[in-house]
Write an enzyme that holds these catalytic residues in place. Structure first.
Site, PDB file in Angstrom:
ATOM      1  N   GLU A 228      -7.942  -1.188  -1.163  1.00 29.37           N
ATOM      2  CA  GLU A 228      -6.534  -1.192  -0.727  1.00 29.37           C
ATOM      3  C   GLU A 228      -6.362  -2.491   0.062  1.00 29.37           C
ATOM      4  O   GLU A 228      -6.918  -2.626   1.148  1.00 29.37           O
ATOM      5  CB  GLU A 228      -6.223   0.018   0.160  1.00 29.37           C
ATOM      6  CG  GLU A 228      -6.797   1.353  -0.320  1.00 29.37           C
ATOM      7  CD  GLU A 228      -6.344   1.767  -1.693  1.00 29.37           C
ATOM      8  OE1 GLU A 228      -5.232   1.361  -2.092  1.00 29.37           O
ATOM      9  OE2 GLU A 228      -7.096   2.466  -2.382  1.00 29.37           O
ATOM     10  N   CYS A 262       0.543  -3.750   5.793  1.00 33.26           N
ATOM     11  CA  CYS A 262       0.344  -4.330   4.463  1.00 33.26           C
ATOM     12  C   CYS A 262       1.625  -4.275   3.658  1.00 33.26           C
ATOM     13  O   CYS A 262       1.827  -5.069   2.747  1.00 33.26           O
ATOM     14  CB  CYS A 262      -0.781  -3.615   3.737  1.00 33.26           C
ATOM     15  SG  CYS A 262      -0.533  -1.839   3.622  1.00 33.26           S
TER      16      CYS A 262
END
Ligand SMILES: NC(=O)C1=CN([C@@H]2O[C@H](COP(=O)(O)OP(=O)(O)OC[C@H]3O[C@@H](n4cnc5c(N)ncnc54)[C@H](O)[C@@H]3O)[C@@H](O)[C@H]2O)C=CC1
Ligand SMILES: O=C(O)CCC(=O)N[C@@H](CCC(=O)O)C(=O)O
Length: 477
Positions: A228, A262
């Site tokens: 991720e 993110c």
């Protein structure tokens, strides 16, 4: 063993001291423990995870306080991170049962076919600093539920939160050797990744580290690797009927958590000639955001970034855009020389040639003006990343076009780029991930499927191709 320290970004006060761990010893302990954990009935593992949720609920305030102090994020936001840790348990239980539970199928000739899932064994979890509890927890809970043992290495910037998280699992009854906490920096992460006793690695962090891990795992396709990674996320505002609402979504997308998400919007793409009122409104809102100590009163919208190196890096990035032709709309300022408090910044980079496709992990929003929606789509996709993208404004038809043409794992309409739900899959394409999405789909990478054709007794016949069919029956006898 190296000595490690953690200090509070907002104050510089010392918070934690410890030592970097020994991957060999930690993996050895987890390896010895995992079969026993895997053999426990699923109901027992579920019950243990639910106890963990209760333990965390009972310690919400001190845990949120620690997250606020170690990351610098506001206390209110740290409390939402603790809520996410608690909520992860029920979501992961549902996900386990929906995506990796047992199933019975009809096989040929009345045979019974069973699909079941097995844990991998010992998994390493490497965590980032921006959500030091919620994001590693998003790997740990589904991994433990599935019957794996876990060696968790928190970010070297948030060791105290990582240590506390693991202590809460142990308090809830997870055996100490089934979940280990190992402290250290990238070198310890690399050593864990290289260890032959590891069955897989679940990573949340930068593309730089994720791609290095991918290379490191190139010769071991037998080991699961879930990545991720970061993003260079576009937010397109197009024909928005409510400018104020659109501006709020832009501010939340770009500056929540001081831009250290993110999923934060890094690039704001707007229609040239119709952008001024929108930008003025965004600037007015950004001017009003309180940047302060996480425990300050009135509560801040955002705290400092994680440390002075990160603040220096962001200032260099902003300066580099300026020197390449960027036009400052709101400067990136450092409100205290000795601490990493940054003000929200906005810069028009339309005229910057060869714009760097880099993730500036902080409160910097780059504006790109385009003449038409096709150009907006092209700009949105002009990145190697592919985590989050959002459109604000437009019609359902325009959103259909945006959705169909955007290359990202999260695509939103009239909602911020960030704040993704935990009860849905969460992951990106391109340099944002390796097609192993987390959140609801974390269940998928925590266990592997086994298909079994089963019968109580061996009964078989060869129907064709034998010289004497009677002999076949005798054989069947
Ligand atoms: N896609 C997602 O779900 C999320 C991605 N992120 C990304 O994480 C980054 C911010 O977090 P950071 O802590 O700075 O990330 P980072 O990549 O520097 O560190 C993450 C973890 O990996 C370890 N590590 C670093 N280099 C390594 C290497 N070569 N081998 C093995 N381990 C290594 C670190 O010690 C740390 O535990 C941003 O890029 C952000 O976009 C953050 C949160 C969520
Ligand atoms: O992992 C989950 O449970 C859902 C994804 C999530 O929490 N995303 C957050 C934080 C991730 C980040 O930006 O660092 C978000 O989309 O804001």
């Amino acid at each position: 063993m190296a000595s490690l320290h953690s200090t509070e970004p907002a104050t510089g006060e010392h918070l934690w001291t410890g030592e970097s761990g020994d991957p060999d010893a930690e993996i050895g302990r987890a390896r010895a423990a995992w079969a026993g954990w895997a053999a426990r009935p699923l109901a027992v593992r579920i019950e243990t995870m639910r106890r963990f949720a209760n333990v965390v609920r009972g310690q919400k305030e001190p845990f949120a306080d620690l997250i606020a102090r170690e990351t610098g994020k506001p206390l209110w936001e740290s409390a939402t991170e603790v809520d996410a840790v608690v909520n992860k348990v029920d979501i992961s239980v549902s996900a386990y049962s929906e995506r990796t539970s047992q199933r019975r199928l009809e096989g040929a000739l009345g045979a019974r076919v069973a699909v079941r899932h097995k844990p991998h064994g010992v998994l390493a979890v490497l965590g980032p600093y921006n959500f030091p509890a919620h994001l590693p927890n998003g790997h740990i809970v589904p991994a433990l539920l599935a019957g794996n043992a876990v060696v968790f290495k928190p970010s070297e910037k948030t060791p105290a939160v990582g240590e506390r998280l693991v202590a809460l699992f142990h308090e809830a009854g997870v055996p100490e050797d089934v979940l280990r906490c190992i402290q250290g920096g990238p070198e310890v992460g690399k050593a864990l990744a290289a260890h032959p006793g590891l069955d897989g690695l679940l990573f949340t962090g930068s593309a730089r580290a994720g791609l290095a891990l991918h290379r490191q795992f190139a010769d071991t396709p037998s080991k699961i690797l879930a990545l991720e990674m970061g993003g260079n996320n576009p937010l397109v505002i197009w024909d928005a009927p409510d400018i104020h609402a659109a501006a709020i979504i832009a501010v939340q997308s770009a500056f929540l958590s001081a831009g250290q998400r993110c999923t934060a919007a890094r690039r704001l793409i707007v229609r040239d000639g119709q952008h001024q009122e929108l930008l003025d409104t965004i600037v007015k809102l950004a001017d009003r955001l309180i940047v302060d100590h996480p425990h300050a009163n009135p509560a801040p919208f955002m705290g400092p970034v994680i440390d002075r190196d990160a603040a220096d890096h962001l200032q260099e990035g902003f300066l580099s855009l300026l020197t390449r032709g960027g036009r400052p709309i709101k400067h990136l300022e450092r409100s205290a020389d000795d601490r990493p408090f940054l003000t929200p910044a906005i810069i028009d980079v339309t005229e910057v040639r060869d714009r760097p496709d880099a993730e500036l992990f902080g409160p910097v929003l780059q504006v790109i003006r385009v003449p038409d929606f096709d150009s907006a789509l092209a700009e949105a996709n002009a990145t190697r990343y592919g985590l989050a993208a959002a459109l604000v404004g437009g019609s359902p038809e325009l959103y259909d076009r945006f959705w169909a043409n955007s290359r990202a794992g999260v695509i939103n309409w009239n909602k911020p780029t960030n704040g993704a739900p935990s009860n849905a899959p969460f992951g990106g394409i391109g340099n944002s991930g390796n097609h192993r999405p987390s959140a609801y789909y974390a269940a998928d990478y925590c266990a592997y499927p086994v298909t079994s054709s089963e019968a109580e007794q061996a009964r078989a016949a060869i129907g064709v191709g034998l010289r004497d069919p009677r002999a076949a029956n005798e054989l069947e006898g």
